[in-house]
Design a protein around this motif. Structure first.
Motif, short mmCIF file in Angstrom:
data_model
loop_
_atom_site.label_atom_id
_atom_site.label_comp_id
_atom_site.label_asym_id
_atom_site.label_seq_id
_atom_site.Cartn_x
_atom_site.Cartn_y
_atom_site.Cartn_z
N TYR A 85 -2.86 -4.08 -5.34
CA TYR A 85 -3.62 -3.44 -4.28
C TYR A 85 -3.68 -4.34 -3.06
N LEU A 89 -2.14 -3.59 0.67
CA LEU A 89 -2.88 -3.69 1.93
C LEU A 89 -2.15 -4.57 2.93
N ASP A 92 0.90 -2.81 4.27
CA ASP A 92 0.55 -1.84 5.31
C ASP A 92 0.33 -2.51 6.64
N GLN A 93 -0.37 -3.62 6.60
CA GLN A 93 -0.67 -4.29 7.87
C GLN A 93 0.58 -4.87 8.49
N LEU A 99 0.64 3.95 7.26
CA LEU A 99 -0.70 4.49 7.43
C LEU A 99 -0.79 5.95 7.03
N GLN A 102 -0.07 8.17 1.11
CA GLN A 102 -1.24 8.31 0.25
C GLN A 102 -0.98 7.58 -1.05
N GLN B 198 -5.80 12.21 8.53
CA GLN B 198 -5.46 11.64 7.23
C GLN B 198 -6.61 11.79 6.26
N GLN B 201 -6.47 15.10 4.85
CA GLN B 201 -5.43 15.17 3.82
C GLN B 201 -5.92 14.55 2.53
N LEU B 202 -6.55 13.40 2.67
CA LEU B 202 -7.06 12.71 1.50
C LEU B 202 -8.05 13.59 0.75
N LEU B 205 -6.64 16.32 -1.19
CA LEU B 205 -5.95 15.93 -2.41
C LEU B 205 -6.92 15.36 -3.44
N TYR B 207 -8.76 12.69 -3.57
CA TYR B 207 -8.67 11.29 -3.90
C TYR B 207 -9.98 10.61 -3.57
N GLN B 210 -9.47 6.20 0.89
CA GLN B 210 -8.83 4.90 0.99
C GLN B 210 -9.09 4.26 2.34
N SER B 212 -10.46 1.74 3.04
CA SER B 212 -10.35 0.29 3.06
C SER B 212 -9.02 -0.17 3.61
N ARG B 213 -8.04 0.68 3.67
CA ARG B 213 -6.75 0.22 4.16
C ARG B 213 -6.77 -0.05 5.65
N LEU B 271 -15.83 -0.43 -5.43
CA LEU B 271 -15.03 -1.17 -4.48
C LEU B 271 -15.94 -2.15 -3.76
#
Lengths: 313, 580
Positions: A85, A89, A92-93, A99, A102, B198, B201-202, B205, B207, B210, B212-213, B271
């Protein structure tokens, strides 16, 4: 089961290295990566996931006579999916293209496909399944696929059958599902967390598992979401797989060209393709020494390969 | 007048009976200066300075001893929060007998004695066990072995919320503080516009979101293990304690005095996000709500609220072991998994109260665990407030919370008589979206999305001295020998895991109670049990963790120079450079 066995089950030919697009991007990323900050962050993520995570549990008792791993403590912080995880992350950065993707955790995919005159069922749970709104481009063109299918031979396990260690069942559930039930998302990368404290398998078996997982997800997507018939595909589906066990990373790219798994010799057989390489070790050891976590033998190549995979699509 | 005769010996012939010469009575060597010595001049002062008049009653004496130990626990001398944690938790136990390392004994080759380093100026670490108000034979008085466990934070109890607030000295505010996110609000709105698609979308689905991304520079923990223990005072004494006090003449008068009990708290977020810098305070630590917030009182035993006694080691963990780097908890996401069970047991009309109970316990535990890592703890009061954010959600319904920890030492009379109190701001329940159907998400609540993003984007402030009571930040920096640090670290991890022990707790069997305690009718049984007085009697509750036999070194693995050393020498835990 070994790679040859998996090839025969999934009608796949293998390539000894990852596709050019992935390796090129990985090399470019490694060369252009002048910031040591990124390596430090990866190391921090490794230390956190393997050592500093305070989750403690008793590991199951595994008797491994072959490798003779007696003597290590059963109470350890098994590295869970945390490292993956953190790396996702970071990816992604760094890559910046993720972005819109999913991420699903602990997904489950079930698929039933005929293999010649047998019916086979695969049930695979992926640790993480990354899906993208854009499909991955095929790594080999139609011409290359046909040439390879005609020119190269499948491995021969005679007198063994590729299903020799599969169990035949008379009663079984018939539900099939693909993890991410959405027509807008294509499978991108599958992350498998092996995470056994003592690895009883050889590298060959490891590779075979990666191939099977990649195949099951790609085929489930083709059959259940795209509602494809059992035959050759017009547009191949490409899926990447990352199989992790502790520090060992096995990366692969799978291209599904056909759902016909046992073509007879008379037809022009079309094979699926699997690019893979030997497994890479992310680090040698990550242990506490007098209270301080020490990471030895960090290999930056693995992260650049992950970047190469992540940047596709 | 007294003359000096030391140089002239008197011949015996001249002694006449009855007359003893002066010289024989005087000492042979007299100092030439007077016998008293003047004190150094700087010790004299104009006004006499008397030492403080101390109250000599037993209660005050005990209190002073406790205060002394609390000061020692301030860890300036202990060197690191590791040592503090270790020394405060490893004092008692049933000992680690040789061979009971869970079947895991390392080869002695790595642990042979090395020549002792030259003695350095080392700060000593005392291992005086903390004594509670009652430690005279009460069976469960062993401080850190008999903890009052609340139900885990995912099992709130009926009517337990006021007690949870009392036990954590938390004042509850029913809305978020105004203006706390002022400076990041615009940024959050812009981010909300970008991610709304997004998020939809999340959601569609199904979920876990997310979000945190989006955060850069934080460390995300998945399902971190957060535990904290503290000592709660001002509890009414239970009957067993009262009986004990009645039985002893020096405790008879304090039969009804309040007692204190250790409490172990748990928090189970899904989390956790950790960053380098802690959040700024919402209100000043000494003013307003932090000093005058209402906290419910308590007259009942914790067991009335489904708290249970359990013998286990007290543990303090913030989801990761101590290390440099990103350690301040920024945001914790909790699910509402407790609701199904709670509604089955107590009815769905009690669910809002259950949420408050869970929020109070979880937020306090998270903040207290981190305070302990910073050098504060159950006996050491904070010097600055700690702020953390939490959110409780099932994906659609969200409750956001901010918790400010102003006081973490709640022993003795502090739950009642404390200049500070902690504050929990808990927002009303809001929905992120109304529903999902074939067309997509209906009714996305962008203002809630903005406030959630603001929680992520809120920046911390640097603290010049976050650990005023820690001299060394890490046990690895401690000047003790490598061997001791290694062993200590392993022992600490082993204790924190609370793995089952090989030896059972000492037990007084019913037949023994009848025939050996109440009606002593077995004169020929040798008195060897733990409750019978004999030469080797030891109170099991007072057994220390460093009272154990050390491993045996086989002859083949001994050093050439030390063939006679059969057992691994044990480092004295008080003077780290000596061996017992």
């Amino acid at each position: 089961m070994g790679l040859c066995q998996a090839q025969l089950i999934t009608n796949t030919l293998t390539r000894p290295a990852l596709p050019q697009a992935v390796t090129d991007h990985a090399a470019a990323a490694a060369a252009a990566n002048t910031s040591p900050d990124l390596d430090e962050r990866v190391k921090e993520a490794i230390l956190h996931a393997h050592l500093l995570d305070s989750y403690q549990r008793r590991l199951p008792r595994v008797l491994d006579v072959v490798n003779n791993q007696a003597g290590s403590s059963r109470w350890t912080t098994a590295s869970r999916k945390t490292l993956n995880y953190q790396l996702l992350l970071l990816l992604d950065q760094v890559e910046g293209c993720g972005l819109e993707r999913q991420l699903v955790e602990d997904s489950s995919t079930t698929l039933m496909l005929p293999h010649g005159n047998r019916l086979m069922q695969m049930r695979h749970d992926a640790g993480y399944l990354l899906s993208s709104p854009d499909p991955l481009p095929p790594m080999a063109t139609q011409g290359e696929v046909l040439a390879a299918s005609e020119g190269e031979d499948m491995p021969d396990l005679y007198p063994l059958s590729p299903f020799s260690n599969c169990r035949a069942r008379d009663t079984y559930p018939t539900e099939e599902c693909y993890a991410v039930d959405s027509p807008h998302l294509y499978p991108h990368t599958i992350f498998m967390h092996h995470n056994q404290p003592r690895m009883p398998h050889t590298e060959d078996v490891f590779k075979g598992m990666s191939l099977l997982y990649a195949f099951s997800h790609a085929a489930a997507y083709a059959k259940l979401v795209q509602k494809h018939s059992l035959g050759d595909l017009d547009k191949p589906i490409t899926v990447q797989v990352v199989h992790i066990n502790g520090p060992q990373y096995h990366l692969g790219v799978f291209q599904l060209n056909t759902l016909n798994l046992a073509p007879s010799a008379a037809d022009k057989p079309v094979r699926n393709l699997f690019w893979t390489q030997e497994w890479e070790t992310l680090f040698d050891s990550c242990k506490f020494k007098a209270g301080r976590g020490v990471l030895e033998g960090y290999n930056p190549k693995v992260f650049s390969l992950l970047r190469g995979l992540h940047a596709q699509g | 007048m007294h003359t000096h005769r030391q140089d002239r010996a008197v011949p015996l012939k001249s002694i006449r009976f009855g007359l003893v010469p002066q010289a024989l009575l005087a000492p042979l060597h007299l100092p030439s200066a007077p016998l008293h010595q003047d004190a150094p001049q700087d010790e004299y002062s104009a006004a006499p300075q008397y030492p403080p008049i101390l109250d000599t009653s037993p209660v005050s004496k005990r209190r002073r001893k406790q205060e002394e130990w609390h000061q020692k626990s301030k860890v300036e001398l202990m060197g690191s929060m590791w040592v503090f944690l270790g020394h405060s938790t490893v004092q008692k136990g049933f000992g680690i007998r040789r061979g009971s390392n869970s079947g895991h004994r390392e080869r002695q080759s790595e642990m042979l004695t090395t020549p002792l380093p030259p003695p350095q100026r080392v700060t000593t670490c005392h291992q005086t066990p903390h004594r509670g108000a009652e430690d005279d034979g009460a069976q469960h008085a062993s401080l850190l072995r008999a903890l009052v466990l609340p139900p885990p934070d995912d099992r709130p109890t009926l009517l337990g919320t006021p007690f949870a607030q009392f036990a954590t000295r938390t004042h509850l505010q029913r809305e978020l503080p105004e203006g706390y996110y002022g400076e990041v609000w615009q940024e959050a709105e812009a981010a909300a516009d970008r991610v709304a698609g997004q998020v939809e979308q999340l959601i569609s689905l199904n979920y876990n979101t997310q979000l945190s991304r989006c955060v850069v520079g934080g460390v995300v923990d998945l399902k971190p293990r957060i535990e904290a223990y503290w000592i709660l005072g001002s509890l009414p004494p239970d009957n067993l304690l009262k009986k004990t006090r009645r039985g002893l003449p020096w405790t008879k008068l304090m039969e009804d005095d309040p007692m204190e009990r250790p409490i172990q708290g748990y928090s189970t977020p899904t989390l956790g996000l950790r960053v380098c810098e802690g959040l700024p305070e919402v209100v000043g630590r000494g003013e307003g709500l932090a000093a005058a917030g209402e906290v419910p009182g308590n007259d009942l035993d914790p067991r009335s609220f489904m708290f249970k006694f359990k013998h286990r080691h007290a543990t303090t963990v913030t989801g990761s072991w101590p290390s440099e780097g990103k350690q301040y908890g920024h945001l914790f996401l909790h699910t509402l998994d407790h609701e199904g069970r709670h509604a089955d047991f107590y009815g769905s009309h009690n669910l809002p109260d259950a949420l408050v109970h869970k929020a109070v316990v979880a937020c306090f535990t998270q903040a207290h665990a981190h305070a302990s890592y910073l050098g504060f703890g159950p006996v050491t009061e904070l010097t600055y407030p700690l702020v953390q954010q939490s959110a409780f959600t099932d994906g659609r319904r969200w409750n956001t919370a901010i918790y400010q920890l102003n006081t973490c030492a709640l022993h003795s009379e502090k739950p009642v008589d404390n200049p500070h109190n902690n504050i929990l701001w808990l927002s009303e329940e809001e929905e992120l979206f109304e529903g999902v159907d074939g067309d997509g998400v209906k009714g996305l609540n962008t203002s809630l999305l903005t406030s959630l993003l603001a929680m992520y984007l809120k920046k911390g402030i640097p603290n010049p001295d976050p650990t005023p009571y820690l001299a060394l930040k890490h046990v690895a920096n401690h000047p003790a020998p490598f061997e001791y640090r290694e062993d200590f670290h392993k022992a600490y991890l082993r204790l924190s895991s609370n793995r089952p022990k090989h030896r059972l707790k000492p037990e007084l069997y019913l037949w023994e109670k009848i025939y050996k305690v109440d009606f002593k009718t077995r004169p020929y049984d040798a008195p060897r049990r733990f409750f019978e007085p004999h030469y080797a009697q030891k109170d099991p509750g007072q057994e220390r963790l460093d009272e154990h036999h050390t491993p045996y070194i086989p002859k083949s693995l001994r050093l050439e120079s030390e063939k006679k050393v059969r057992y691994k020498p044990r480092i004295n835990t008080e003077h780290l450079y000596k061996y017992d």
